[in-house]
Design an enzyme around this catalytic site. Structure first.
Site, PDB file in Angstrom:
ATOM      1  N   LYS A 271       0.840  -1.196   0.000  1.00  0.00           N
ATOM      2  CA  LYS A 271       0.000   0.000   0.000  1.00  0.00           C
ATOM      3  C   LYS A 271       0.882   1.255   0.000  1.00  0.00           C
ATOM      4  O   LYS A 271       0.670   2.173  -0.769  1.00  0.00           O
ATOM      5  CB  LYS A 271      -0.899  -0.032   1.241  1.00  0.00           C
TER       6      LYS A 271
ATOM      7  N   GLU B 120      10.918  -4.527   3.962  1.00  0.00           N
ATOM      8  CA  GLU B 120      10.978  -5.949   3.595  1.00  0.00           C
ATOM      9  C   GLU B 120      10.563  -6.144   2.138  1.00  0.00           C
ATOM     10  O   GLU B 120      11.209  -6.860   1.378  1.00  0.00           O
ATOM     11  CB  GLU B 120      10.051  -6.771   4.502  1.00  0.00           C
TER      12      GLU B 120
ATOM     13  N   GLY C 214      -4.354  -1.905   5.647  1.00  0.00           N
ATOM     14  CA  GLY C 214      -3.604  -3.045   5.117  1.00  0.00           C
ATOM     15  C   GLY C 214      -4.241  -4.380   5.480  1.00  0.00           C
ATOM     16  O   GLY C 214      -4.394  -5.267   4.645  1.00  0.00           O
ATOM     17  N   ARG C 215      -4.636  -4.514   6.744  1.00  0.00           N
ATOM     18  CA  ARG C 215      -5.156  -5.811   7.196  1.00  0.00           C
ATOM     19  C   ARG C 215      -6.582  -6.073   6.726  1.00  0.00           C
ATOM     20  O   ARG C 215      -7.151  -7.116   7.018  1.00  0.00           O
ATOM     21  CB  ARG C 215      -5.025  -5.921   8.717  1.00  0.00           C
TER      22      ARG C 215
ATOM     23  N   GLU D 268      -3.352  -6.208  15.600  1.00  0.00           N
ATOM     24  CA  GLU D 268      -2.925  -4.890  15.113  1.00  0.00           C
ATOM     25  C   GLU D 268      -4.062  -3.884  15.265  1.00  0.00           C
ATOM     26  O   GLU D 268      -3.844  -2.697  15.460  1.00  0.00           O
ATOM     27  CB  GLU D 268      -2.459  -4.981  13.644  1.00  0.00           C
TER      28      GLU D 268
ATOM     29  N   HIS E 197      -2.909 -32.807  19.684  1.00  0.00           N
ATOM     30  CA  HIS E 197      -1.736 -33.579  20.100  1.00  0.00           C
ATOM     31  C   HIS E 197      -0.593 -32.648  20.465  1.00  0.00           C
ATOM     32  O   HIS E 197       0.572 -33.050  20.474  1.00  0.00           O
ATOM     33  CB  HIS E 197      -1.332 -34.531  18.981  1.00  0.00           C
TER      34      HIS E 197
ATOM     35  N   LYS F  85      10.403   0.106  13.609  1.00  0.00           N
ATOM     36  CA  LYS F  85      10.923   0.442  12.277  1.00  0.00           C
ATOM     37  C   LYS F  85      11.989   1.535  12.398  1.00  0.00           C
ATOM     38  O   LYS F  85      13.047   1.463  11.790  1.00  0.00           O
ATOM     39  CB  LYS F  85       9.797   0.939  11.365  1.00  0.00           C
TER      40      LYS F  85
HETATM   41  O1  F6P Z   1       4.093  -2.622   9.711  1.00  0.00           O
HETATM   42  C1  F6P Z   1       2.763  -2.946   9.724  1.00  0.00           C
HETATM   43  C2  F6P Z   1       2.138  -2.602   8.440  1.00  0.00           C
HETATM   44  O2  F6P Z   1       2.043  -1.246   8.372  1.00  0.00           O
HETATM   45  C3  F6P Z   1       0.782  -3.264   8.283  1.00  0.00           C
HETATM   46  O3  F6P Z   1      -0.240  -2.560   8.864  1.00  0.00           O
HETATM   47  C4  F6P Z   1       0.680  -3.404   6.803  1.00  0.00           C
HETATM   48  O4  F6P Z   1      -0.288  -4.335   6.446  1.00  0.00           O
HETATM   49  C5  F6P Z   1       2.079  -3.832   6.464  1.00  0.00           C
HETATM   50  O5  F6P Z   1       2.889  -3.082   7.328  1.00  0.00           O
HETATM   51  C6  F6P Z   1       2.502  -3.662   5.021  1.00  0.00           C
HETATM   52  O6  F6P Z   1       2.393  -2.358   4.578  1.00  0.00           O
HETATM   53  P1  F6P Z   1       2.450  -1.995   3.045  1.00  0.00           P
HETATM   54  O7  F6P Z   1       1.304  -2.649   2.355  1.00  0.00           O
HETATM   55  O8  F6P Z   1       2.358  -0.496   2.996  1.00  0.00           O
HETATM   56  O9  F6P Z   1       3.753  -2.482   2.480  1.00  0.00           O
END
Ligand code: F6P
Length: 558
Positions: free
Chosen positions: A211, A217, A272-273, A358, A389, A517
């Site tokens: 987003k 990452e 995002g979620r 979150e 189990h 971060k």
């Molecule tokens: O670090 C958490 C977060 O901000 C989430 O809320 C989000 O889903 C994820 O990182 C990824 O963010 P993006 O879609 O902007 O890469």
């Protein structure tokens, strides 16, 4: 805040009444409630949007439910539900609406953000997805050597990963036979290495899902994928055929090298979620096809309609949310287990961890005031029957309370021997054991019947006592189809929303993840710095660990 919500939660008459009622309910055992009422199952059973919920194995009576619903009314819940659908800026700290429901709005109704109807954009994006998905699946869109695609690699993390991954896996029986789907999320080189090891650059399509297009990452993994592509036959000219992005930050994606034509939009009014319903769902749409993706949206939409229109006492997300509040705020439960008895749904606990934790892992209210009550629980879980189990022992005999949702389809996609009946029996046996338990007398008698002496039975019996009275929900659906999975995920989204509303917190921001971060960037700089300059202000533990790493990697820095 409306007048109704002015009063401090824990001082409200409804809260105090629930506290008092909880005192009384502590002495009640569900065994007795079932014995006293042969119709308890029918009484506490709800169906909506192709899902069925048996919530009879909860420590509740009609009075409990009345008092919980009274609390929800006192928090003005019906008006807040309307505000959610209307697009009010419920995410107050970021001044944004949370309009995931608009993404699956299959009616002709408009939805406005700052005076502009967002539905035309949503429909246009769905049409863009439709076109793209069709071109890839029909092999019209091919790789640089004119071969059809065999693999889709989604690069994204958090909400840009967990939702699509869950839904793709949940709907595996609907996958396109020729198209495999992989997910890369972690900034651990092993993740992307393992995926790249098994794919062919000529026939791989990369979807960059972010987003913000700022997530470390995702950007680092994309760079690696791009380099790998260029070193394995791909060229700068063919990047456009193999790299597609979904983002609300078009400029950044273009700067990164993604072609303008290959960018699908996102909007800041989708969290995002909550984004699997948007173009972030592209990996899912590519694997299951657009008709099935639309069926997924329609399942979620039917849950939306139910949530918006059903009375609170017959409202599935509301009931599940209120039960969570009952245990979390009045019985000290700190955790909630998600136990899907469906192999395809094994990713559900991970998705709901992000969705719930979150959203509702917050310690101040909407006015920034410190809370004096518990908010979101620790979400954990895994697939049944495997968990029986492993960790179910703690559910049965541990000292901590973790209510659990058992989720199971009535039909399997893979009827192998009597597996599904055995799976179903296991699921029910767990909820029954949690509810009934085993008394000391029962345990003792059982041992004597097995031939133990009285003294042996007396010694062993306490270890075999299962207290029972442990709450669980059983959620059922006919089969894991796009519609039922859509409804299931939307159910939990609304459950989380209701709880956040009662707790008066912002369920749509996530400031807690930011500090890590920020600190991570400083630490990275220090790890990679070649000089020994100090000037890095840190505690001795972090500084010591940094130095330990630096010493091990000395030769790489020289
Ligand atoms: O670090 C958490 C977060 O901000 C989430 O809320 C989000 O889903 C994820 O990182 C990824 O963010 P993006 O879609 O902007 O890469």
């Amino acid at each position: 805040m409306t007048d109704k919500r002015q009063q401090h939660l824990t001082q409200s008459a409804e809260w105090l009444a629930l506290s008092q009622h909880a005192e009384h309910m502590r002495d009640v055992h569900m065994r007795d409630l079932f014995d006293q009422d042969p119709e308890r199952f029918e009484r506490y059973f709800l169906s909506a949007a192709s899902l069925q919920l048996d919530y009879s194995k909860n420590l509740i009576t009609d009075e409990t439910l009345d008092r919980l619903v009274a609390l929800a009314k006192a928090r003005d819940l019906p008006a807040r539900i309307e505000a959610l659908f209307r697009g009010d800026k419920l995410n107050t700290t970021e001044q944004r609406p949370a309009l995931h429901t608009a993404l699956r709005n299959l009616t002709q109704e408009s939805v406005y953000v700052d005076g502009a109807d967002v539905m035309p954009e949503i429909r246009a994006t769905l049409a863009q997805m439709e076109q793209f998905v069709w071109r890839v699946r029909s092999t019209q869109w091919r790789g640089f050597s004119n071969k059809p695609f065999t693999d889709v690699v989604s690069i994204g993390i958090g909400g840009s990963f967990l939702g699509p991954k869950l839904v793709s896996a949940a709907l595996k029986p609907y996958w396109h036979g020729q198209l495999n789907c992989h997910y890369v999320a972690n900034i651990d080189g092993s993740h992307i290495t393992e995926v790249l090891r098994h794919i062919n650059p000529e026939t791989t399509l990369f979807l960059i899902q972010s987003k913000s297009f700022r997530t470390q990452e995702t950007l680092e993994n994309t760079k690696v994928a791009r380099e790998w592509f260029l070193h394995n036959g791909g060229s700068e000219d063919s990047i456009g055929k193999h790299f597609v992005a979904v983002t609300a930050n078009r400029d950044e994606a273009v700067r990164f090298g993604i072609s303008q034509d290959n960018i699908f939009p996102m909007w800041d009014w989708v969290g995002g979620r909550y984004s699997l319903w948007s173009a972030i769902g592209l990996p899912t749409a590519l694997t299951i096809g657009m008709d099935n993706f639309r069926a997924l949206l329609s399942g979620a939409h039917s849950m939306d309609k139910h949530f918006r229109s059903a009375p609170l006492e017959k409202n599935l997300p509301v009931i599940m949310a209120l039960l969570g509040i009952w245990y979390g705020n009045f019985f000290g439960a700190e955790a909630h287990a998600i136990l899907p008895y469906d192999h395809y749904l094994r990713g559900l606990p991970a998705h709901l961890q992000q969705l719930d934790m979150e959203s509702n892992g917050k310690c101040v209210d909407l006015d920034g005031q410190q809370l004096d009550y518990a908010t979101g629980p620790i979400i954990w879980g895994g697939a049944g029957a495997n968990g029986q189990h492993a960790y179910h022992q703690l559910l049965h005999q541990g000292t901590r309370l973790s209510p659990a949702d058992f989720i199971i389809p009535l039909h399997t996609h893979n009827p192998v021997a009597t597996h599904h009946a055995i799976l179903f029996a296991n699921c029910l046996s767990q909820t029954q054991a949690l509810m009934r338990g085993k008394t000391l007398e029962e345990a003792r008698q059982e041992l004597i019947d097995q031939g133990y002496s009285v003294s042996e039975a007396d010694a062993l019996a306490p270890h075999k006592v299962i207290p029972g009275n442990k709450p669980s929900n059983t959620l059922l659906f006919e089969r894991a189809t796009p519609r039922t999975i859509g409804a299931l995920v939307a159910l939990y989204e609304h459950k989380v929303f209701v709880q956040g509303e009662i707790w008066n917190i912002d369920s749509f921001d996530q400031w807690g993840v930011e500090l890590g971060k920020q600190l991570g960037n400083n630490i990275l700089e220090r790890l990679l710095q070649s000089d020994e300059s100090t000037g890095f202000d840190s505690d001795s533990s972090t500084a010591g660990l940094i130095e330990l790493y630096r010493r091990r990697h000395e030769s790489e820095r020289d």
